[in-house]
Design an enzyme around this catalytic site. Structure first.
Site, PDB file in Angstrom:
ATOM      1  N   LEU A  67      42.566 -45.923 -45.785  1.00 34.65           N
ATOM      2  CA  LEU A  67      41.130 -45.982 -45.504  1.00 34.65           C
ATOM      3  C   LEU A  67      40.758 -47.453 -45.604  1.00 34.65           C
ATOM      4  O   LEU A  67      41.311 -48.183 -46.441  1.00 34.65           O
ATOM      5  CB  LEU A  67      40.342 -45.160 -46.533  1.00 34.65           C
ATOM      6  CG  LEU A  67      40.531 -43.637 -46.484  1.00 34.65           C
ATOM      7  CD1 LEU A  67      39.753 -42.966 -47.604  1.00 34.65           C
ATOM      8  CD2 LEU A  67      40.107 -43.067 -45.135  1.00 34.65           C
ATOM      9  N   ASP A  68      39.807 -47.883 -44.783  1.00 32.62           N
ATOM     10  CA  ASP A  68      39.371 -49.279 -44.839  1.00 32.62           C
ATOM     11  C   ASP A  68      38.797 -49.590 -46.220  1.00 32.62           C
ATOM     12  O   ASP A  68      38.359 -48.683 -46.932  1.00 32.62           O
ATOM     13  CB  ASP A  68      38.285 -49.549 -43.787  1.00 32.62           C
ATOM     14  CG  ASP A  68      38.806 -49.325 -42.377  1.00 32.62           C
ATOM     15  OD1 ASP A  68      40.025 -49.416 -42.179  1.00 32.62           O
ATOM     16  OD2 ASP A  68      37.975 -49.046 -41.500  1.00 32.62           O
TER      17      ASP A  68
END
Ligand code: URA
Length: 235
Positions: free
Chosen positions: A104-105
């Site tokens: 996930l960013d």
């Protein structure tokens, strides 16, 4: 056959933190082959020795599965010189073996599975397996019925091939819209790039589910827990 400290074995088996299990051993709550052992450092044999806590067998786990509610601000890596990593939120004696299943960013929140089971990770991430990932997002701008169709048809986000069909649901529509979107791939910045392709910007992004795994409503950013047996079976 492997030798391991009793407290390490118990902690690996999900019986509690290293401190919890040391206390349990010292209090005489742990038996090895039926004999009460009060020394946490005592070596046991795997497989072979039968270890019980409060008369309940503790099985040796080859693999660990942790469900993290990733907070914003940490990176989906196993180490980083500057930022906190997702592993900083996991309590485990085997942290050096663990890795996040996908990324996930840094600014994205939500569900992240952390494990040392490479085969399961491969199965969940392989594009051929089409595992659904559902996100909640706040979007700058009015999300429209036309966007739903564009997402459904698949779109060019600068990759070799267009994206696979994605299911977009509008929860509320306005200058800032709220949506849920389900994708089956995990391309770099995929959700953000899909909205960019329809001229909009993702302001906030949170993963709600991956396959059969969903984020508990009771969990808060930064919370991490082991998967339940049911969750593991369903995966
Ligand atoms: N899509 C994104 O753009 N970012 C994420 O972190 C996950 C999916």
């Amino acid at each position: 056959m492997e030798k391991m400290r009793l407290d390490k074995y118990l902690a690996n088996g999900g019986a509690g933190s290293r401190t919890d299990v040391k206390n349990a051993v010292r209090k005489g709550r742990v038996t090895v082959n039926g004999e009460t052992i009060r020394q946490p450092e005592r070596k046991i044999m795997i497989p072979g020795d039968i270890v019980c806590l409060d008369q309940k067998p503790i099985l040796y786990e080859t693999y660990e599965y942790h469900l993290l509610y990733k907070p914003a601000g940490c990176v989906s890596a196993t180490r980083d010189e500057v930022h906190k990593t997702v592993l900083d939120y996991v309590s485990s004696d085997r942290r050096s073996e663990l890795f996040p299943v996908g990324r996930l960013d840094k600014d994205t929140e939500g569900l992240l599975l952390i494990t040392n089971d490479g085969e399961l990770a491969h199965r969940l991430l392989s594009p051929a397996h089409h595992v659904d990932k559902t996100y909640y997002a706040r979007i700058k701008g009015h999300v429209t019925e036309e966007d739903i169709v564009r997402f459904q048809e698949g779109m060019d986000i600068g990759e070799e091939k267009p994206t696979l069909p994605a299911r977009l649901t509008i929860l509320s529509e306005g200058d800032i819209s709220e949506i849920e979107v389900t994708i089956q791939e995990g391309k770099f910045h995929q959700v953000k790039r899909m909205f960019q392709a329809v001229g909009k910007e993702v302001l906030y992004l949170k993963r709600l589910s991956m396959g059969s795994l969903t984020l508990d409503p009771s969990m808060k950013p930064g919370d991490c827990r082991r998967l339940t047996e049911d969750e593991l079976r369903n995966l």
